[in-house]
Design a protein around this motif. Structure first.
Motif, PDB file in Angstrom:
ATOM      1  N   ASN A  84       0.626  -1.261  -0.004  1.00 34.44           N
ATOM      2  CA  ASN A  84      -0.208   0.194  -0.008  1.00 34.44           C
ATOM      3  C   ASN A  84       0.852   1.283  -0.120  1.00 34.44           C
ATOM      4  OD1 ASN A  84      -2.706  -1.249   0.156  1.00 34.44           O
ATOM      5  ND2 ASN A  84      -1.833  -2.035   2.312  1.00 34.44           N
ATOM      6  N   SER A  85       2.235   0.972   0.090  1.00 34.71           N
ATOM      7  CA  SER A  85       3.017   2.259   0.501  1.00 34.71           C
ATOM      8  C   SER A  85       4.489   2.322  -0.188  1.00 34.71           C
ATOM      9  CB  SER A  85       2.998   2.491   1.953  1.00 34.71           C
ATOM     10  OG  SER A  85       3.720   3.701   2.248  1.00 34.71           O
ATOM     11  N   LEU A  86       5.215   1.200   0.190  1.00 34.10           N
ATOM     12  CA  LEU A  86       6.382   1.300  -0.258  1.00 34.10           C
ATOM     13  C   LEU A  86       6.721   1.166  -1.609  1.00 34.10           C
ATOM     14  CD1 LEU A  86       9.361   1.441   0.904  1.00 34.10           C
ATOM     15  CD2 LEU A  86       9.237  -0.708   1.466  1.00 34.10           C
ATOM     16  N   LYS A  87       5.793   0.232  -2.206  1.00 31.69           N
ATOM     17  CA  LYS A  87       5.879  -0.040  -3.724  1.00 31.69           C
ATOM     18  C   LYS A  87       5.684   1.251  -4.641  1.00 31.69           C
ATOM     19  CE  LYS A  87       3.144  -2.687  -5.795  1.00 31.69           C
ATOM     20  NZ  LYS A  87       2.050  -3.807  -6.185  1.00 31.69           N
ATOM     21  N   ASP A  88       4.766   2.061  -4.093  1.00 29.09           N
ATOM     22  CA  ASP A  88       4.431   3.247  -4.828  1.00 29.09           C
ATOM     23  C   ASP A  88       5.541   4.340  -4.769  1.00 29.09           C
ATOM     24  OD1 ASP A  88       2.269   2.238  -5.851  1.00 29.09           O
ATOM     25  OD2 ASP A  88       0.801   3.233  -4.564  1.00 29.09           O
ATOM     26  N   ALA A  89       6.116   4.353  -3.470  1.00 28.77           N
ATOM     27  CA  ALA A  89       7.114   5.192  -2.968  1.00 28.77           C
ATOM     28  C   ALA A  89       8.332   5.007  -3.865  1.00 28.77           C
ATOM     29  CB  ALA A  89       7.204   5.119  -1.618  1.00 28.77           C
ATOM     30  N   ALA A  90       8.831   3.756  -3.907  1.00 27.03           N
ATOM     31  CA  ALA A  90       9.930   3.649  -4.898  1.00 27.03           C
ATOM     32  C   ALA A  90       9.724   3.840  -6.146  1.00 27.03           C
ATOM     33  CB  ALA A  90      10.099   2.014  -4.379  1.00 27.03           C
ATOM     34  N   GLU A  91       8.417   3.325  -6.522  1.00 28.59           N
ATOM     35  CA  GLU A  91       8.362   3.587  -7.950  1.00 28.59           C
ATOM     36  C   GLU A  91       8.294   5.017  -8.107  1.00 28.59           C
ATOM     37  OE1 GLU A  91       7.674   1.228 -10.077  1.00 28.59           O
ATOM     38  OE2 GLU A  91       6.995   2.373 -11.871  1.00 28.59           O
ATOM     39  N   ARG A  92       8.152   6.113  -7.416  1.00 24.81           N
ATOM     40  CA  ARG A  92       7.792   7.498  -7.699  1.00 24.81           C
ATOM     41  C   ARG A  92       9.648   7.949  -7.722  1.00 24.81           C
ATOM     42  NH1 ARG A  92       4.034   7.875  -4.262  1.00 24.81           N
ATOM     43  NH2 ARG A  92       5.289   8.652  -2.415  1.00 24.81           N
ATOM     44  N   PHE A  93      10.291   7.244  -6.699  1.00 21.00           N
ATOM     45  CA  PHE A  93      11.749   7.607  -6.900  1.00 21.00           C
ATOM     46  C   PHE A  93      12.256   7.365  -8.402  1.00 21.00           C
ATOM     47  CE2 PHE A  93      11.608   7.995  -2.287  1.00 21.00           C
ATOM     48  CZ  PHE A  93      12.336   9.384  -2.235  1.00 21.00           C
ATOM     49  N   LYS A  94      12.047   6.247  -8.646  1.00 21.77           N
ATOM     50  CA  LYS A  94      12.561   5.528 -10.042  1.00 21.77           C
ATOM     51  C   LYS A  94      11.995   6.759 -10.974  1.00 21.77           C
ATOM     52  CE  LYS A  94      10.441   3.308 -12.945  1.00 21.77           C
ATOM     53  NZ  LYS A  94       9.729   2.557 -13.493  1.00 21.77           N
ATOM     54  N   ILE A  95      10.698   6.999 -10.949  1.00 20.04           N
ATOM     55  CA  ILE A  95      10.071   7.862 -12.146  1.00 20.04           C
ATOM     56  C   ILE A  95      10.854   9.297 -12.238  1.00 20.04           C
ATOM     57  CG2 ILE A  95       8.402   9.160 -12.618  1.00 20.04           C
ATOM     58  CD1 ILE A  95       6.522   6.883 -11.821  1.00 20.04           C
ATOM     59  N   ARG A  96      11.243   9.722 -10.654  1.00 20.39           N
ATOM     60  CA  ARG A  96      11.834  11.111 -10.799  1.00 20.39           C
ATOM     61  C   ARG A  96      13.386  11.034 -11.220  1.00 20.39           C
ATOM     62  NH1 ARG A  96      12.376  12.990  -4.879  1.00 20.39           N
ATOM     63  NH2 ARG A  96      10.248  12.299  -4.644  1.00 20.39           N
ATOM     64  N   LYS A  97      13.939   9.854 -11.129  1.00 21.40           N
ATOM     65  CA  LYS A  97      15.267   9.814 -11.530  1.00 21.40           C
ATOM     66  C   LYS A  97      15.277   9.207 -12.953  1.00 21.40           C
ATOM     67  CE  LYS A  97      19.443   9.889  -9.555  1.00 21.40           C
ATOM     68  NZ  LYS A  97      19.744  10.962  -8.648  1.00 21.40           N
ATOM     69  N   VAL A  98      14.341   8.709 -13.433  1.00 22.14           N
ATOM     70  CA  VAL A  98      14.565   8.224 -14.888  1.00 22.14           C
ATOM     71  C   VAL A  98      13.353   8.881 -15.763  1.00 22.14           C
ATOM     72  CG1 VAL A  98      14.129   6.029 -16.248  1.00 22.14           C
ATOM     73  CG2 VAL A  98      14.957   5.927 -13.896  1.00 22.14           C
ATOM     74  N   ASP A  99      13.806   9.209 -16.831  1.00 17.78           N
ATOM     75  CA  ASP A  99      13.048   9.926 -17.837  1.00 17.78           C
ATOM     76  C   ASP A  99      12.350   8.870 -18.542  1.00 17.78           C
ATOM     77  OD1 ASP A  99      14.056   9.648 -20.729  1.00 17.78           O
ATOM     78  OD2 ASP A  99      15.685  10.550 -19.704  1.00 17.78           O
ATOM     79  N   HIS A 100      11.206   9.301 -19.251  1.00 21.01           N
ATOM     80  CA  HIS A 100      10.198   8.182 -19.784  1.00 21.01           C
ATOM     81  C   HIS A 100      10.947   7.477 -21.125  1.00 21.01           C
ATOM     82  CE1 HIS A 100       9.933  11.674 -22.589  1.00 21.01           C
ATOM     83  NE2 HIS A 100       9.189  10.880 -23.459  1.00 21.01           N
ATOM     84  N   THR A 101      12.095   7.978 -21.533  1.00 17.94           N
ATOM     85  CA  THR A 101      12.580   7.230 -22.665  1.00 17.94           C
ATOM     86  C   THR A 101      13.397   6.031 -22.273  1.00 17.94           C
ATOM     87  OG1 THR A 101      14.769   8.573 -22.368  1.00 17.94           O
ATOM     88  CG2 THR A 101      12.771   9.444 -24.083  1.00 17.94           C
ATOM     89  N   ARG A 102      13.598   6.076 -20.935  1.00 17.14           N
ATOM     90  CA  ARG A 102      14.463   4.940 -20.463  1.00 17.14           C
ATOM     91  C   ARG A 102      13.464   3.852 -19.945  1.00 17.14           C
ATOM     92  NH1 ARG A 102      18.382   7.711 -16.553  1.00 17.14           N
ATOM     93  NH2 ARG A 102      19.190   5.630 -16.330  1.00 17.14           N
TER      94      ARG A 102
END
Ligand code: ZN
Length: 446
Positions: A116-134
């Motif tokens: 409910n929490s951690l998975k999305d939080a991690a995903e957000r960090f990933k998205i912040r770090k990685v642009d959509h072309t990757r």
């Protein structure tokens, strides 16, 4: 959602009267926002609390259902009702940490917190770090449960996120109830690991290079094109297979670190480039290869047959050690000695490599089936990922350019072991030495 308190706090409504009991220290987020709770009846609340939860002193503690959990609230019930633990979690991308967060005090099930929490939080960090072309995927997660007590061992789980056995971890946490009551801290370390699709990584490294100069940009564009044409899908299958065929551990006489362990008899069979190539091709076509048990029958038979031949040859050649190794079915195969004796090397360039005097110690380099120049670039990206300073990264880039300009491939660089070449051309001594010496290390961590 959960990790941006500025969003959450404004929406918070205390759903539980217990927030007003003196047993709970309120977090700063509560100040000035809960007048109605301070009007509730503390006596009633405390009595209710005590009557419900006082007895289970000697029993296991429990987890608070996630639905009842208020993230901002401090749960410090006396005596404890819930098992409390801390999570230190981090997100890694291609092995490098991109976020490290501490959850100092949790009382909900780790599985629910993950879901409910951690998975999305991690995903957000990933998205912040990685642009959509990757193209980046979650590789796996590692969970280590521990308690600060010498008599207790850590519990470790590692798997794809959907396969982690949270129930095992939760059971362990509950079993540590008494230790928690004695004041021993319980901790979960969670590492959520993302991997970038290696094609995307190659293209990106080309992009990065492009920024440095016009000539380099032109080269990079050409490279990106070549990479895109030649490597599609292949590199990731290779990478995947390489990870899974790492030698499962001693006893093992193979020196290249990649083995198939026969589930029957447990013997290790050394895997060579052509095996890996075929395996990767099968994986690309949908063959499942998760464990050594999944080795396709045709490759097994090939390994058995080759082993048989090898034994026979060994037997025949047992009296002429000079010729040993020459008949091995090896694609890339050489002795680790430098072909030019490094007798005239300057002291600065004496790498701490141990010459293998034993002639049957054949040093096999398994190099991914990438275009030779692409492999050099991938290796260079890895070298750069190990240093922080831009000056050093630039220097590695310089070594990479030198290798490419002179048409050197990784096998040649590894064979020559000639840092002097790079040093003469302006690469710093340490960088040059690592560049020629660490190729095996790179291959082993692929
Ligand atoms: Zn082995």
């Amino acid at each position: 959602m959960v990790y941006s308190p500025s969003d959450d706090v404004s929406q918070y409504q205390p759903a539980n009267l217990w927030t007003s009991t003196p047993e709970y220290a309120l977090t700063p987020g509560y100040f000035g926002r809960t007048p109605e709770s301070s009007c509730s009846s503390p006596e009633y609340v405390s009595d209710d609390h005590r009557s419900t939860h006082q007895q289970p002193q000697a029993e296991q503690l429990e987890f608070l259902p996630f639905a009842d959990w208020e993230e901002e609230r401090v749960y410090n019930e006396q005596p404890p009702v819930y098992i409390h633990y801390r999570i230190d979690w981090k997100v890694t991308l291609n092995g490098k940490s991109i976020a490290q967060i501490t959850e100092p005090d949790l009382v909900v099930r780790p599985s629910e917190f993950w879901q409910n929490s951690l998975k999305d939080a991690a995903e957000r960090f990933k998205i912040r770090k990685v642009d959509h072309t990757r193209r980046v995927r979650m590789e796996d997660i590692i969970v280590v449960a521990s308690v600060k007590d010498r008599t207790q061992q850590d519990l470790r789980q590692q798997d794809e996120s959907t396969k982690i056995k949270w129930a095992v971890i939760e059971k362990q946490l509950l079993m540590w109830s008494n230790l928690f009551r004695l004041g021993k801290q319980i901790k979960l370390q969670v590492s959520i690991n993302y991997t970038e699709d290696s094609n995307a990584a190659l293209l990106r490294s080309a992009d990065k290079r492009a920024a440095t100069s016009v000539t380099k940009r032109m080269l990079a564009e050409r490279d990106a094109q070549i990479d895109g044409e030649n490597v599609s899908g292949q590199a990731s299958a290779w990478r995947d297979v390489f990870r899974k065929i790492r030698c499962p551990g001693p006893p093992c006489r193979n020196r290249n670190g990649y083995c198939w362990q026969d589930p029957v008899g447990k013997k290790h069979y050394r895997l060579l480039t052509h095996h890996v190539k075929r395996l990767a091709r099968l994986v690309e076509r949908g063959h499942t290869f998760d464990t050594h048990d999944d080795m396709p029958i045709e490759i097994r038979n090939e390994l058995y047959a080759e082993d048989q031949q090898w034994q026979e040859r060994q037997h025949r050649m047992s009296k002429s050690p000079q010729s040993q190794g020459s008949g091995l079915p090896i694609n890339i195969n050489f002795l680790p000695h430098s072909p030019q004796p490094p007798a005239l090397a300057t002291p600065a360039d004496t790498p701490p490599t141990l010459p293998h005097s034993n002639p049957d110690m054949v040093d096999t380099l398994l190099i991914p089936d990438l275009p030779l120049d692409t492999a050099v670039k991938e290796y260079s990206c890895w070298q750069q990922s190990r240093v922080d300073s831009h000056a050093l990264k630039d220097d590695i880039e310089k070594a990479c350019d030198l290798a490419l300009t002179n048409g050197l491939d990784l096998r040649q660089i590894h064979e020559d072991k000639d840092p002097e070449f790079f040093i003469r051309n302006g690469v710093k001594v340490g960088v040059a030495r690592r560049f020629v010496n660490d190729i095996r290390e790179w291959l082993e961590q692929l």
